[in-house]
Design an enzyme around this catalytic site. Sequence first.
Site, PDB file in Angstrom:
ATOM      1  N   SER A 193       4.172   3.211   6.197  1.00  0.00           N
ATOM      2  CA  SER A 193       3.111   2.545   5.451  1.00  0.00           C
ATOM      3  C   SER A 193       3.331   2.798   3.962  1.00  0.00           C
ATOM      4  O   SER A 193       4.123   3.657   3.567  1.00  0.00           O
ATOM      5  CB  SER A 193       1.747   3.089   5.864  1.00  0.00           C
ATOM      6  OG  SER A 193       1.525   2.899   7.238  1.00  0.00           O
ATOM      7  N   LEU A 194       2.602   2.060   3.132  1.00  0.00           N
ATOM      8  CA  LEU A 194       2.663   2.260   1.690  1.00  0.00           C
ATOM      9  C   LEU A 194       1.365   2.881   1.210  1.00  0.00           C
ATOM     10  O   LEU A 194       0.291   2.607   1.741  1.00  0.00           O
ATOM     11  CB  LEU A 194       2.868   0.923   0.962  1.00  0.00           C
ATOM     12  CG  LEU A 194       4.171   0.171   1.225  1.00  0.00           C
ATOM     13  CD1 LEU A 194       4.175  -1.155   0.470  1.00  0.00           C
ATOM     14  CD2 LEU A 194       5.372   1.008   0.800  1.00  0.00           C
ATOM     15  N   GLU A 218       6.834  -7.863  -5.697  1.00  0.00           N
ATOM     16  CA  GLU A 218       6.744  -9.019  -4.806  1.00  0.00           C
ATOM     17  C   GLU A 218       5.353  -9.092  -4.195  1.00  0.00           C
ATOM     18  O   GLU A 218       4.633  -8.082  -4.164  1.00  0.00           O
ATOM     19  CB  GLU A 218       7.822  -8.927  -3.720  1.00  0.00           C
ATOM     20  CG  GLU A 218       7.795  -7.643  -2.941  1.00  0.00           C
ATOM     21  CD  GLU A 218       9.143  -7.291  -2.319  1.00  0.00           C
ATOM     22  OE1 GLU A 218       9.235  -7.363  -1.085  1.00  0.00           O
ATOM     23  OE2 GLU A 218      10.082  -6.930  -3.065  1.00  0.00           O
ATOM     24  N   LYS A 240       2.382  -8.991  -1.512  1.00  0.00           N
ATOM     25  CA  LYS A 240       2.172  -8.221  -0.284  1.00  0.00           C
ATOM     26  C   LYS A 240       1.649  -9.178   0.790  1.00  0.00           C
ATOM     27  O   LYS A 240       0.491  -9.570   0.775  1.00  0.00           O
ATOM     28  CB  LYS A 240       1.185  -7.084  -0.508  1.00  0.00           C
ATOM     29  CG  LYS A 240       1.039  -6.174   0.710  1.00  0.00           C
ATOM     30  CD  LYS A 240       0.086  -5.025   0.449  1.00  0.00           C
ATOM     31  CE  LYS A 240       0.020  -4.112   1.663  1.00  0.00           C
ATOM     32  NZ  LYS A 240      -0.464  -4.811   2.874  1.00  0.00           N
ATOM     33  N   ASP A 252       0.134 -10.808   4.053  1.00  0.00           N
ATOM     34  CA  ASP A 252      -0.929 -10.408   4.973  1.00  0.00           C
ATOM     35  C   ASP A 252      -0.551 -10.928   6.359  1.00  0.00           C
ATOM     36  O   ASP A 252      -1.085 -11.923   6.848  1.00  0.00           O
ATOM     37  CB  ASP A 252      -2.269 -10.992   4.519  1.00  0.00           C
ATOM     38  CG  ASP A 252      -3.443 -10.386   5.281  1.00  0.00           C
ATOM     39  OD1 ASP A 252      -3.240  -9.349   5.944  1.00  0.00           O
ATOM     40  OD2 ASP A 252      -4.547 -10.953   5.233  1.00  0.00           O
ATOM     41  N   ARG A 292       5.857  -3.292  14.316  1.00  0.00           N
ATOM     42  CA  ARG A 292       5.835  -1.998  13.636  1.00  0.00           C
ATOM     43  C   ARG A 292       5.294  -0.905  14.553  1.00  0.00           C
ATOM     44  O   ARG A 292       5.793   0.208  14.562  1.00  0.00           O
ATOM     45  CB  ARG A 292       4.977  -2.084  12.373  1.00  0.00           C
ATOM     46  CG  ARG A 292       4.898  -0.767  11.614  1.00  0.00           C
ATOM     47  CD  ARG A 292       3.968  -0.864  10.407  1.00  0.00           C
ATOM     48  NE  ARG A 292       3.933   0.400   9.716  1.00  0.00           N
ATOM     49  CZ  ARG A 292       3.131   1.422  10.042  1.00  0.00           C
ATOM     50  NH1 ARG A 292       2.310   1.290  11.065  1.00  0.00           N
ATOM     51  NH2 ARG A 292       3.158   2.551   9.365  1.00  0.00           N
ATOM     52  N   GLU A 312       8.006  -9.636   7.520  1.00  0.00           N
ATOM     53  CA  GLU A 312       6.648  -9.949   7.946  1.00  0.00           C
ATOM     54  C   GLU A 312       6.622 -11.288   8.671  1.00  0.00           C
ATOM     55  O   GLU A 312       7.224 -12.264   8.205  1.00  0.00           O
ATOM     56  CB  GLU A 312       5.738 -10.018   6.715  1.00  0.00           C
ATOM     57  CG  GLU A 312       4.290  -9.826   7.006  1.00  0.00           C
ATOM     58  CD  GLU A 312       3.858  -8.379   6.841  1.00  0.00           C
ATOM     59  OE1 GLU A 312       2.658  -8.112   6.963  1.00  0.00           O
ATOM     60  OE2 GLU A 312       4.728  -7.514   6.590  1.00  0.00           O
ATOM     61  N   TYR A 337      11.697  -8.486   3.631  1.00  0.00           N
ATOM     62  CA  TYR A 337      11.387  -7.748   2.399  1.00  0.00           C
ATOM     63  C   TYR A 337      12.189  -6.459   2.251  1.00  0.00           C
ATOM     64  O   TYR A 337      11.982  -5.713   1.308  1.00  0.00           O
ATOM     65  CB  TYR A 337       9.898  -7.441   2.297  1.00  0.00           C
ATOM     66  CG  TYR A 337       9.293  -6.671   3.445  1.00  0.00           C
ATOM     67  CD1 TYR A 337       9.681  -5.364   3.744  1.00  0.00           C
ATOM     68  CD2 TYR A 337       8.288  -7.228   4.220  1.00  0.00           C
ATOM     69  CE1 TYR A 337       9.113  -4.652   4.785  1.00  0.00           C
ATOM     70  CE2 TYR A 337       7.691  -6.528   5.269  1.00  0.00           C
ATOM     71  CZ  TYR A 337       8.114  -5.244   5.542  1.00  0.00           C
ATOM     72  OH  TYR A 337       7.539  -4.546   6.572  1.00  0.00           O
ATOM     73  N   LYS A 357       8.353  -1.651  -6.035  1.00  0.00           N
ATOM     74  CA  LYS A 357       9.391  -0.748  -5.538  1.00  0.00           C
ATOM     75  C   LYS A 357      10.342  -0.417  -6.678  1.00  0.00           C
ATOM     76  O   LYS A 357      10.741  -1.320  -7.444  1.00  0.00           O
ATOM     77  CB  LYS A 357      10.187  -1.402  -4.398  1.00  0.00           C
ATOM     78  CG  LYS A 357       9.363  -1.736  -3.169  1.00  0.00           C
ATOM     79  CD  LYS A 357      10.187  -2.465  -2.121  1.00  0.00           C
ATOM     80  CE  LYS A 357       9.329  -2.860  -0.926  1.00  0.00           C
ATOM     81  NZ  LYS A 357      10.070  -3.668   0.054  1.00  0.00           N
ATOM     82  N   LYS A 378      -3.511  -3.334  -4.316  1.00  0.00           N
ATOM     83  CA  LYS A 378      -4.357  -4.246  -3.560  1.00  0.00           C
ATOM     84  C   LYS A 378      -5.299  -5.027  -4.480  1.00  0.00           C
ATOM     85  O   LYS A 378      -5.740  -4.529  -5.523  1.00  0.00           O
ATOM     86  CB  LYS A 378      -5.195  -3.461  -2.542  1.00  0.00           C
ATOM     87  CG  LYS A 378      -4.389  -2.801  -1.438  1.00  0.00           C
ATOM     88  CD  LYS A 378      -3.815  -3.850  -0.514  1.00  0.00           C
ATOM     89  CE  LYS A 378      -3.483  -3.287   0.849  1.00  0.00           C
ATOM     90  NZ  LYS A 378      -4.600  -2.888   1.654  1.00  0.00           N
ATOM     91  N   CYS A 407     -30.809   6.361  23.559  1.00  0.00           N
ATOM     92  CA  CYS A 407     -29.607   5.536  23.542  1.00  0.00           C
ATOM     93  C   CYS A 407     -29.906   4.161  24.141  1.00  0.00           C
ATOM     94  O   CYS A 407     -30.436   4.061  25.257  1.00  0.00           O
ATOM     95  CB  CYS A 407     -28.504   6.221  24.349  1.00  0.00           C
ATOM     96  SG  CYS A 407     -27.026   5.205  24.582  1.00  0.00           S
ATOM     97  N   CYS A 428     -27.733   3.991  27.696  1.00  0.00           N
ATOM     98  CA  CYS A 428     -27.998   4.800  28.891  1.00  0.00           C
ATOM     99  C   CYS A 428     -29.368   5.469  28.902  1.00  0.00           C
ATOM    100  O   CYS A 428     -29.761   6.055  29.907  1.00  0.00           O
ATOM    101  CB  CYS A 428     -26.923   5.867  29.068  1.00  0.00           C
ATOM    102  SG  CYS A 428     -27.018   7.219  27.867  1.00  0.00           S
ATOM    103  N   CYS A 460     -25.656   9.624  20.913  1.00  0.00           N
ATOM    104  CA  CYS A 460     -26.165   9.682  22.271  1.00  0.00           C
ATOM    105  C   CYS A 460     -25.752  11.019  22.869  1.00  0.00           C
ATOM    106  O   CYS A 460     -24.588  11.421  22.765  1.00  0.00           O
ATOM    107  CB  CYS A 460     -25.594   8.527  23.094  1.00  0.00           C
ATOM    108  SG  CYS A 460     -25.837   8.706  24.869  1.00  0.00           S
ATOM    109  N   CYS A 516     -23.014   8.368  29.761  1.00  0.00           N
ATOM    110  CA  CYS A 516     -23.218   7.108  29.030  1.00  0.00           C
ATOM    111  C   CYS A 516     -22.060   6.140  29.251  1.00  0.00           C
ATOM    112  O   CYS A 516     -20.897   6.482  28.991  1.00  0.00           O
ATOM    113  CB  CYS A 516     -23.374   7.380  27.545  1.00  0.00           C
ATOM    114  SG  CYS A 516     -23.667   5.890  26.574  1.00  0.00           S
TER     115      CYS A 516
END
Length: 684
Positions: free
Chosen positions: A80-81, A114, A116, A118, A137, A174, A226, A291, A315, A409, A412, A434, A440
């Site tokens: 991950s980044l 570049e 990202k 989705d 992945r 991707e 990528y 990068k 992001k 709850c 239950c 609960c 439950c």
Amino acid sequence: MSASDRVQRLREEIERHNEAYYCHDAPLVSDAEYDRLLAQLAALEAAHPELLSADSPTQRVGAAPLPEFAALAHATPMLSLNNAFADDEVAAFDRRVREALANDDESEIRYSAEPKFDGLAVSLIYADGRLLRGATRGDGSTGEDVTGNLRTLRSIPLRLRGDDWPAMLDVRGEVLMLRGDFAQLNERQREKGEKEFVNPRNAAAGSLRQLDPRITATRPLRFFAYGVGVATGVALPATHFELLDRLVAWGFPVARERRRVSGLAGLLAYYADIGRQRAALPYAIDGVVYKVDDLAAQARLGFVSRAPRFALAHKFAAEEAVTELLEISVQVGRTGALTPVARLKPVFVGGVTVINATLHNEDEIRRKDVRIGDTVVVRRAGDVIPEVVRVLVDQRPAAARRFSMPENCPVCGSRVVRSDDESGGKGVAAVARCSGGLYCPAQRKQALLHFASRRAMDIEGLGDKLVEQLVDNAIVRTPADLYQLGLVALAKLDRLAEKSAGNILAAIEKSKRTTLARFIYALGIRNVGEATARDLARHFGCLEGLLAADEVALQQVPDVGPTVAQCIRQFCSEAHNRTVIEQLRAAGVSWSESEPAVSSAGAVAGKVFVLTGALPSLTRDDAGRLIVAAGGKVTSAVSKKTDFVVAGADAGSKLEKAQQLGVAVLDEGQLLALLQAGAEAAAQ
């Protein structure tokens, strides 16, 4: 011209058209002409089946359905980044890179930037230029083998172009769906009267993970490369940007919007530019990726935890929308946590139509003064669950109603309790839960999996899929029901032959003979881990003593404070839980009423250990048992209270934290020597 030559020529021409269309968005022929060429090739291969090969363009239609996906280990982890949301976080990243590479403040680092995507990250393995296999992945180390589905994507070359490719090549990229293709897919869904897809990412992920590749072949999926995980047998370019150029030469599409930039100013300017283009791009993105361009510098920077030091995802800000809060309902999670959920008038935000949003807990509702009937602002970023951010109080209707968490709850009927230990910070108070943990239905699968886990009752073969079937078919409701299972009922379940069913029943029978510590841990009492379960078993010596103990008596046990004592008392006082415990004892679950004594002297007694990494000869379980037998304690987290960290190969963040805190670090040999010294001291 021979049939073989005609087949080869048609394949090359079709792949040239595939590359022009999918890699460069510059089709050379009409769709009708493309279809005519493909039909000619299919006819030739049908007439000469000896000429058919796996990398033919005609083989992208998909093979027969698979029963399930096999696991596929990645040659190198798909990491991950780290994320950044503000300019100062990007500035900190650039500063860390410069410092690590010994650049002074006047020297700017060159980066490759570049969009990202989705979409869904995948790995493609090529051997001698031909697509060998492909995987999702997954957890970063192991993914799902979706080779058959990936072969249906025309933007993925089945055979690499040119002749300078590596003997073995791992291409990372991707899988996604373009906005226009997504709109057309949903239009076809509407025409057929079928359910529409929520957004392009979900449509792409669901399409790629179809067990029937023929379905995947009908979906308009695209692939964009990528990076490269592994390449052998050929020298790669010196920079990431040039590496992407090389991927294009081999036949892969990459993001056109990629750019080389210099320094912090270049990074932020790129981010702002892509942000302006975002709505007009053909695909959905949720940020940009930076990068370090120089690949040798990337290698020097290396990795921290599960993310590279040389890369960062910047992001975009979360998207917000305004809508009406129609009602507040309560959901019960797998661990018993009660979460209030806002039922909303449908609103489009963050690429999806949102009808539900989390309100976190009752105290958060009060802090934000959220009422039923309010007009609220809803936020969603990427895959994050939508949340109610604030109320537009000036638009509040006179009939708006306050919300109160139920006392029982909703699933239950067990009492709802507040866990004072679970404050989420920022003034957020306790979580409502609960108390019917063993009873439950909302907690049923989690409770059964924990009960059967290796360090609890150790019921081999009782994994996620089997538990899911047992619960969904109403065969098992509580852990006690496991000991009433019969061969006939088990053998009727999917993919469970009579022999396998017999093995599971044998494992269940074997688990009846256990220890009090394991049994206490298996009950799944909130905040009672293995170490606390052992302490409780030693202190009380019998289950009845534990069940009868009040909070004051419980706090006489080492390391049991007010919070843990409260959790134990709440669990033991719930009638549903006591009933299940009685049923387990009646089914034959038993143990010696006196737990094995442990050494109270020596170098290990009273010391706190954390185990991390792979030891040369001992498993971590074995090492933990030796430590406990010598009077030590094993915990999972490193803190200032930790006396020793025992580190093996591939030790990660725990070792780093130990070094930061100055905690003593031992290898296996040093641990064994310490244990021996403790044994000798105890014997004197």
